[in-house]
Enzyme design. Structure first.
Site, mmCIF file in Angstrom:
data_model
loop_
_atom_site.group_PDB
_atom_site.id
_atom_site.type_symbol
_atom_site.label_atom_id
_atom_site.label_comp_id
_atom_site.label_asym_id
_atom_site.label_seq_id
_atom_site.Cartn_x
_atom_site.Cartn_y
_atom_site.Cartn_z
ATOM 1 N N ASN A 5 53.777 -98.679 110.156
ATOM 2 C CA ASN A 5 54.330 -99.897 109.568
ATOM 3 C C ASN A 5 55.708 -100.123 110.192
ATOM 4 O O ASN A 5 56.677 -99.491 109.798
ATOM 5 C CB ASN A 5 54.430 -99.701 108.041
ATOM 6 C CG ASN A 5 55.062 -100.892 107.351
ATOM 7 O OD1 ASN A 5 55.285 -101.937 107.964
ATOM 8 N ND2 ASN A 5 55.351 -100.738 106.059
ATOM 9 N N TRP A 6 55.747 -101.017 111.169
ATOM 10 C CA TRP A 6 57.016 -101.250 111.885
ATOM 11 C C TRP A 6 57.995 -102.055 111.038
ATOM 12 O O TRP A 6 59.149 -102.197 111.410
ATOM 13 C CB TRP A 6 56.758 -101.973 113.206
ATOM 14 C CG TRP A 6 56.040 -101.158 114.247
ATOM 15 C CD1 TRP A 6 55.578 -99.861 114.119
ATOM 16 C CD2 TRP A 6 55.706 -101.556 115.584
ATOM 17 N NE1 TRP A 6 54.977 -99.460 115.280
ATOM 18 C CE2 TRP A 6 55.045 -100.476 116.206
ATOM 19 C CE3 TRP A 6 55.892 -102.734 116.317
ATOM 20 C CZ2 TRP A 6 54.572 -100.535 117.513
ATOM 21 C CZ3 TRP A 6 55.418 -102.797 117.623
ATOM 22 C CH2 TRP A 6 54.776 -101.704 118.213
ATOM 23 N N LYS A 7 57.493 -102.665 109.980
ATOM 24 C CA LYS A 7 58.340 -103.514 109.120
ATOM 25 C C LYS A 7 58.995 -104.615 109.971
ATOM 26 O O LYS A 7 58.372 -105.097 110.914
ATOM 27 C CB LYS A 7 59.353 -102.663 108.364
ATOM 28 C CG LYS A 7 58.664 -101.517 107.600
ATOM 29 C CD LYS A 7 59.530 -100.825 106.614
ATOM 30 C CE LYS A 7 58.725 -99.710 105.954
ATOM 31 N NZ LYS A 7 59.441 -99.023 104.888
ATOM 32 N N HIS A 93 52.871 -103.732 99.475
ATOM 33 C CA HIS A 93 53.929 -102.760 99.787
ATOM 34 C C HIS A 93 55.069 -102.925 98.769
ATOM 35 O O HIS A 93 55.386 -104.037 98.362
ATOM 36 C CB HIS A 93 54.442 -102.986 101.212
ATOM 37 C CG HIS A 93 55.320 -101.869 101.685
ATOM 38 N ND1 HIS A 93 56.629 -101.760 101.294
ATOM 39 C CD2 HIS A 93 55.063 -100.804 102.479
ATOM 40 C CE1 HIS A 93 57.149 -100.663 101.832
ATOM 41 N NE2 HIS A 93 56.210 -100.064 102.564
ATOM 42 N N GLU A 95 58.137 -102.914 99.096
ATOM 43 C CA GLU A 95 59.218 -103.814 99.524
ATOM 44 C C GLU A 95 58.850 -105.269 99.229
ATOM 45 O O GLU A 95 59.715 -106.089 98.941
ATOM 46 C CB GLU A 95 59.519 -103.588 101.018
ATOM 47 C CG GLU A 95 60.302 -102.296 101.218
ATOM 48 C CD GLU A 95 60.102 -101.626 102.560
ATOM 49 O OE1 GLU A 95 59.574 -102.254 103.492
ATOM 50 O OE2 GLU A 95 60.476 -100.432 102.658
ATOM 51 N N GLU A 163 52.553 -94.537 97.868
ATOM 52 C CA GLU A 163 53.916 -94.453 98.396
ATOM 53 C C GLU A 163 54.909 -94.454 97.233
ATOM 54 O O GLU A 163 55.230 -95.530 96.694
ATOM 55 C CB GLU A 163 54.215 -95.660 99.293
ATOM 56 C CG GLU A 163 53.300 -95.788 100.489
ATOM 57 C CD GLU A 163 53.952 -96.592 101.608
ATOM 58 O OE1 GLU A 163 54.062 -96.059 102.708
ATOM 59 O OE2 GLU A 163 54.359 -97.744 101.369
ATOM 60 N N GLY A 169 61.819 -94.342 103.127
ATOM 61 C CA GLY A 169 63.039 -94.501 103.910
ATOM 62 C C GLY A 169 64.202 -93.644 103.435
ATOM 63 O O GLY A 169 65.338 -93.834 103.858
ATOM 64 N N SER A 208 58.650 -91.384 104.018
ATOM 65 C CA SER A 208 59.386 -90.389 104.807
ATOM 66 C C SER A 208 58.494 -89.358 105.474
ATOM 67 O O SER A 208 58.887 -88.203 105.646
ATOM 68 C CB SER A 208 60.453 -89.691 103.948
ATOM 69 O OG SER A 208 61.397 -90.631 103.482
ATOM 70 N N GLY A 229 56.568 -95.376 108.202
ATOM 71 C CA GLY A 229 57.530 -96.432 108.502
ATOM 72 C C GLY A 229 58.467 -96.010 109.616
ATOM 73 O O GLY A 229 58.150 -96.114 110.802
ATOM 74 N N GLY A 230 59.629 -95.484 109.239
ATOM 75 C CA GLY A 230 60.697 -95.154 110.193
ATOM 76 C C GLY A 230 60.218 -94.353 111.399
ATOM 77 O O GLY A 230 60.557 -94.682 112.546
HETATM 78 P P1 PGA Z 1 59.083 -94.617 105.702
HETATM 79 O O1 PGA Z 1 58.284 -95.924 105.214
HETATM 80 O O2 PGA Z 1 58.130 -93.773 106.462
HETATM 81 O O3 PGA Z 1 60.214 -95.140 106.520
HETATM 82 O O4 PGA Z 1 59.559 -93.924 104.448
HETATM 83 C C1 PGA Z 1 56.966 -95.841 104.772
HETATM 84 C C2 PGA Z 1 56.494 -97.189 104.319
HETATM 85 O O5 PGA Z 1 57.281 -97.932 103.725
HETATM 86 O O6 PGA Z 1 55.323 -97.562 104.542
#
Ligand code: PGA
Length: 247
Positions: A5-7, A93, A95, A163, A169, A208, A229-230
């Site tokens: 997930n590059w966001k 998600h 977010e 999640e 993050g 994470s 994500g990250g």
């Molecule tokens: P993260 O994000 O790996 O940066 O914690 C995961 C996600 O939000 O899908």
């Protein structure tokens, strides 16, 4: 499955570099025995399609609208995602739940829209830290799942990503016992809610996940992959997570 997930990160050049680096790794370092899904920002989907699909990876969107088309400025339809080469779409998600006020009812409608367009949904659920501290994590995630799953849709069409909001993050991850318990809970509930049951259901963990903790997390019973994500913004670190599934 390991999904990236590059966001809202990267410009065209970054996206191209990352997609090509992944394609190279896949070509030279051997094939991990897992599905790899890359979810870039929407404007990059079509541009990266050939590199990613050509290397045997799948493409995913990060959101879609609940309706098939119409006067919805700034939104993207599931059908257009499919037309751009997507096989998957991340929905619900945390977010988007937090920053865009998305309710589970709306997310359920989006999962249904994805299905109509022939996309597989990666449906995200997860509790906040306060909810976990209050001993409500299982109840909260159960309620999200119940309300976010549309009536139609099978384990072949819907993947669940657990999640914990407080792990996204932050560098913190849930402990193995809590992850295992939650994944089992999700699996059982999905089985009760869906005709066809939970057979074949994939439940991913997210929050994470990085190369350093991937093996520990991915070997927990009931964990069928990761949503990253990250660590997915570096080809090597993402690849090292996928590599848990061997060559
Ligand atoms: P993260 O994000 O790996 O940066 O914690 C995961 C996600 O939000 O899908």
């Amino acid at each position: 499955m390991v999904a990236a997930n590059w966001k809202m990160n990267g410009l065209r050049r970054d996206g191209r570099d990352l997609a090509r680096a992944l394609a190279r790794l896949k070509g030279t370092a051997g094939e991990p025995a897992c599905d790899i899904v890359v979810c870039p920002p929407a404007a990059l989907l079509f541009e990266l399609r050939d590199d990613l699909l050509g290397a045997g990876m799948a493409l995913g969107g990060q959101d879609c609208h609940a309706e098939d088309k119409g006067a919805h400025t700034g939104d993207i339809s599931a059908e257009l995602l499919a037309d751009c080469g997507c096989e998957y779409v991340i929905l619900g998600h945390s977010e988007r739940r937090a920053n865009h006020g998305e309710t589970s009812a709306l997310i359920s409608a989006k999962v249904a829209a994805a299905r109509r367009a022939g996309l597989r949904a990666i449906l995200c659920v997860g509790e906040s830290e306060a909810e976990r501290d209050a001993g409500r994590a299982l109840a909260v995630v159960g309620e999200q799942l119940r309300e976010s799953l549309p009536e139609a849709g099978t384990s072949a069409e819907i993947t669940i990503a657990y999640e914990p909001v407080w792990a996204i993050g932050t560098g913190r991850t849930a402990n193995a016992a809590d992850i295992g318990e939650m994944h089992m809970h999700i699996r059982q509930l999905f089985g009760q809610l869906k005709t066809g049951g939970e057979s074949g259901l994939r439940v991913l963990y997210g929050g994470s996940v990085k190369a350093e903790n991937a093996s520990e997390i991915l070997t927990i019973a009931g964990v069928d992959g990761a949503l990253v994500g990250g660590a997915s913004l570096s080809a090597e670190s993402f690849w090292n997570i996928c590599a848990h599934y061997g060559r």
